[in-house]
Write an enzyme that holds these catalytic residues in place. Structure first.
Site, PDB file in Angstrom:
ATOM      1  N   PHE A  13      23.196 -36.664  17.902  1.00 16.19           N
ATOM      2  CA  PHE A  13      24.466 -37.332  17.674  1.00 16.19           C
ATOM      3  C   PHE A  13      25.459 -36.988  18.794  1.00 16.19           C
ATOM      4  CE2 PHE A  13      28.008 -38.603  14.885  1.00 16.19           C
ATOM      5  CZ  PHE A  13      27.412 -39.598  14.139  1.00 16.19           C
ATOM      6  N   ASN A  73      22.075 -46.027  19.763  1.00 14.39           N
ATOM      7  CA  ASN A  73      21.969 -45.846  18.312  1.00 14.39           C
ATOM      8  C   ASN A  73      22.568 -44.481  17.987  1.00 14.39           C
ATOM      9  OD1 ASN A  73      21.059 -45.051  15.735  1.00 14.39           O
ATOM     10  ND2 ASN A  73      19.144 -46.196  15.917  1.00 14.39           N
ATOM     11  N   GLU A  74      23.556 -44.470  17.073  1.00 14.54           N
ATOM     12  CA  GLU A  74      24.285 -43.234  16.798  1.00 14.54           C
ATOM     13  C   GLU A  74      23.386 -42.100  16.319  1.00 14.54           C
ATOM     14  OE1 GLU A  74      26.843 -44.782  13.467  1.00 14.54           O
ATOM     15  OE2 GLU A  74      26.179 -42.975  12.484  1.00 14.54           O
ATOM     16  N   ILE A  75      22.220 -42.426  15.803  1.00 12.30           N
ATOM     17  CA  ILE A  75      21.307 -41.390  15.313  1.00 12.30           C
ATOM     18  C   ILE A  75      20.887 -40.466  16.462  1.00 12.30           C
ATOM     19  CG2 ILE A  75      19.106 -42.611  15.626  1.00 12.30           C
ATOM     20  CD1 ILE A  75      18.433 -41.696  12.703  1.00 12.30           C
ATOM     21  N   GLY A  76      21.076 -40.946  17.711  1.00 11.39           N
ATOM     22  CA  GLY A  76      20.787 -40.095  18.859  1.00 11.39           C
ATOM     23  C   GLY A  76      19.744 -40.675  19.793  1.00 11.39           C
TER      24      GLY A  76
END
Lengths: 260, 296
Positions: free
Chosen positions: A85, A54-57
């Protein structure tokens, strides 16, 4: 058409076709909705070692219910890693370790390039959407991309309003010349067919047609010229086991698999 | 030395024309109470930046506080679009730099490292790059060590980074739980940092688990202790997003008129306490409490 599709919905077929794009042991970014259901199905069938990012980290979440987006903690539940990120989009994606991004799009062109930014209204003005976020990074830097889009003439277009996410750019070899790693779009999944990419031209080619969809219907709803081989295979339907998993385990509320 | 100040004093550190890096991501950990205060103070001419914008950006743009936007995306997730952001960009009512999320993160990273730029391979061949080149914030160059094309993205040094934290001590050491998106780089790049914390604990508690500290005290200019300061967005392990209020906001931000009515009712005529009463008070807030096992 009714007999061919009576046993499953088009979105269930798309989930299954999407799941077959994801392989065991891969690192993948998957978008909300059908891509996410497809990843969950792949993990429960042929790809138990598929790792979702998930790109949010964060990495490898095991959500037990659907949320509203990447920022919803429902999609973070069970993760094995949380960071920034840079951790996922940088040290994994930019480093070249991400196998596939499974992304939505506002428009897709004949080279598998995608628009995630804005469309033209009928009055000619621009309608801006939220923006691509990390989708350009994924399409640019992942080893390959699978794009999902509704099969309509205004969405499968000759010319994009905005080339946000590169596929083959303007043909075979163009990505390499531009300095982009990876192969770009390797398939485009719609509610009517699955496109692959012809490596010699970089153009989309129909790989399989969903049950009940005619060649005329496909041509009429595609905004760029397509060649259809006479012996095109039909997209493989879901198995009983896959349908059971989708309906009873992954999406029991039928949030994404009722209809497309 | 304590960094604890009231909300108004922290907001006063943000001046007309400043560049503010916003800490939220879509519907999570937005610094809503601080943004409300900036709207009430009629701050003008801001540059705002964030990888993925949320309500905080939409409120500031809708209320006329913003001159320039630096971003990669943003929405209310399934609740809808950021109507004020998207309309301002469509009409070019504000200047904007629109880039990939990693490009923006790398711009903060360059600022954080004191470097003029960072190289990246994102955006090559896309329509994102030409406007950034024209704006003088990106260039396409060849790798001087013999490799291929690269994009150089220019350093970004915000005047202030604002970040919502679950926990801080009075000195301004702030602990963030959950994913941190671009917070690390934005905080490290900024000239000063304002922390809004749900809870203030003893310094010993922070020093017991220092690996969870996102902002060390020496970076923090001001700390505001204000529970529910991120409502209606989610704060992981504290409270869920308020779906009812997000739906209401998503509807309001579709037009400037409805947005103005929203701001009159929920922002201009309130302080944080009366805002919380207006959105449903203690009963509503209790219903949002996170389950300690799930985190939401």
């Amino acid at each position: 058409m009714a007999t061919a599709t009576a046993a499953f919905t088009t979105s269930e077929l798309m989930v299954v076709a999407g799941a077959r794009e994801l392989h065991d042991g891969e690192l993948a970014f998957v978008g909300l909705g059908i891509p996410q259901v497809a990843a969950a199905l792949a993990q429960r069938t042929h790809a138990p070692g598929l790792v979702v990012l998930n790109e949010i980290g964060l990495a490898d979440p095991r959500p037990i219910e659907f949320g509203v987006g990447n920022a919803d903690p429902r999609h973070w539940y069970g993760a094995s890693f949380m960071g920034s990120f840079s951790d996922v989009m940088g040290y994994l994606l930019a480093r070249g370790l991400v196998d596939v991004g499974f992304l939505g799009a506002l428009e897709v062109d004949a080279f598998g390039n995608a628009n995630a930014t804005e469309v033209r209204r009928e009055d000619g003005s621009t309608r801006r959407f939220g923006g691509g976020g990390g989708s350009n990074d994924i399409a640019s830097l992942a080893r390959s991309t699978v794009v999902i889009v509704r099969h309509e003439r205004r969405k499968l277009v000759e010319r994009l309003e905005h080339l946000t996410n590169p596929g083959s750019l303007d043909g075979a070899g163009a990505r390499t010349r531009a300095g982009l790693p990876g192969d770009g779009t390797r398939s485009v999944l719609t509610d009517k067919c699955v496109f692959g990419v012809d490596p010699s031209s970089g153009r989309l080619v129909v790989r399989s047609v969903h049950p009940g969809i005619t060649a005329d219907e496909l041509r009429a709803s595609t905004g760029f010229p397509i060649d259809l081989a006479p012996d095109l295979p039909t997209t493989a339907p879901p198995t009983r086991e896959e349908l059971e998993l989708i309906r009873e385990v992954i999406d029991p509320d039928r949030r994404y698999t009722r209809s497309f | 030395m304590t960094k604890l100040v009231p909300l108004g004093e922290a907001a006063a550190l943000i001046h007309d024309g400043d560049h503010v890096a916003l800490g939220g991501f879509s519907i999570t950990r937005n610094t809503i109470a601080l943004v409300h205060e900036l709207v009430r103070r009629k701050v003008r001419g801001l540059t705002i930046s964030a990888c993925v914008l949320g309500i905080e950006a939409d409120l500031l743009i809708g209320a006329g506080c913003v001159e320039r936007l630096v971003y990669s995306g943003g929405s209310l997730d399934r609740f809808g679009q950021l109507g004020r952001v998207n309309e301002a960009v469509e009409r070019k009512a504000i200047a904007f730099e629109y880039m990939s999320g990693l490009a923006l993160t790398f711009r903060y990273a360059a600022g954080a490292l004191g470097l003029p730029y960072m190289p990246i391979r994102s955006m090559l061949g896309s329509d994102l790059l030409p406007p950034l080149v024209a704006a003088g914030v990106a260039r396409e160059e060849r790798d001087p060590f013999g490799g291929g094309p690269l994009v150089l993205v220019r350093a970004l040094v915000p005047d202030v980074a604002v970040v919502h934290a679950q926990v801080a001590d009075a000195d301004g050491n702030a602990r963030v739980l959950g994913p941190r998106w671009d917070n690390d780089e934005a905080v490290a790049a900024a000239r000063s940092v304002i922390v809004i914390a749900e809870e203030v604990v003893d310094a010993e508690e922070i020093r017991r688990l220092p690996e969870l500290t996102l902002v060390p005290s020496f970076r923090t200019s001001a700390l505001v202790h204000l529970p529910y300061a991120a409502h209606p967005t989610a704060v992981y392990r504290r409270y869920d997003y308020d779906a009812d209020h997000l739906r209401l906001y998503a509807e309001a931000t579709r037009s400037q008129r409805a947005f103005d009515d929203y701001v009159d009712r929920y922002v201009r005529s309130t302080d944080h306490a009366s805002y919380l009463a207006a959105i449903g008070g203690e009963a509503k807030l209790a219903s949002l409490a996170a389950d300690s096992r799930l985190g939401y």
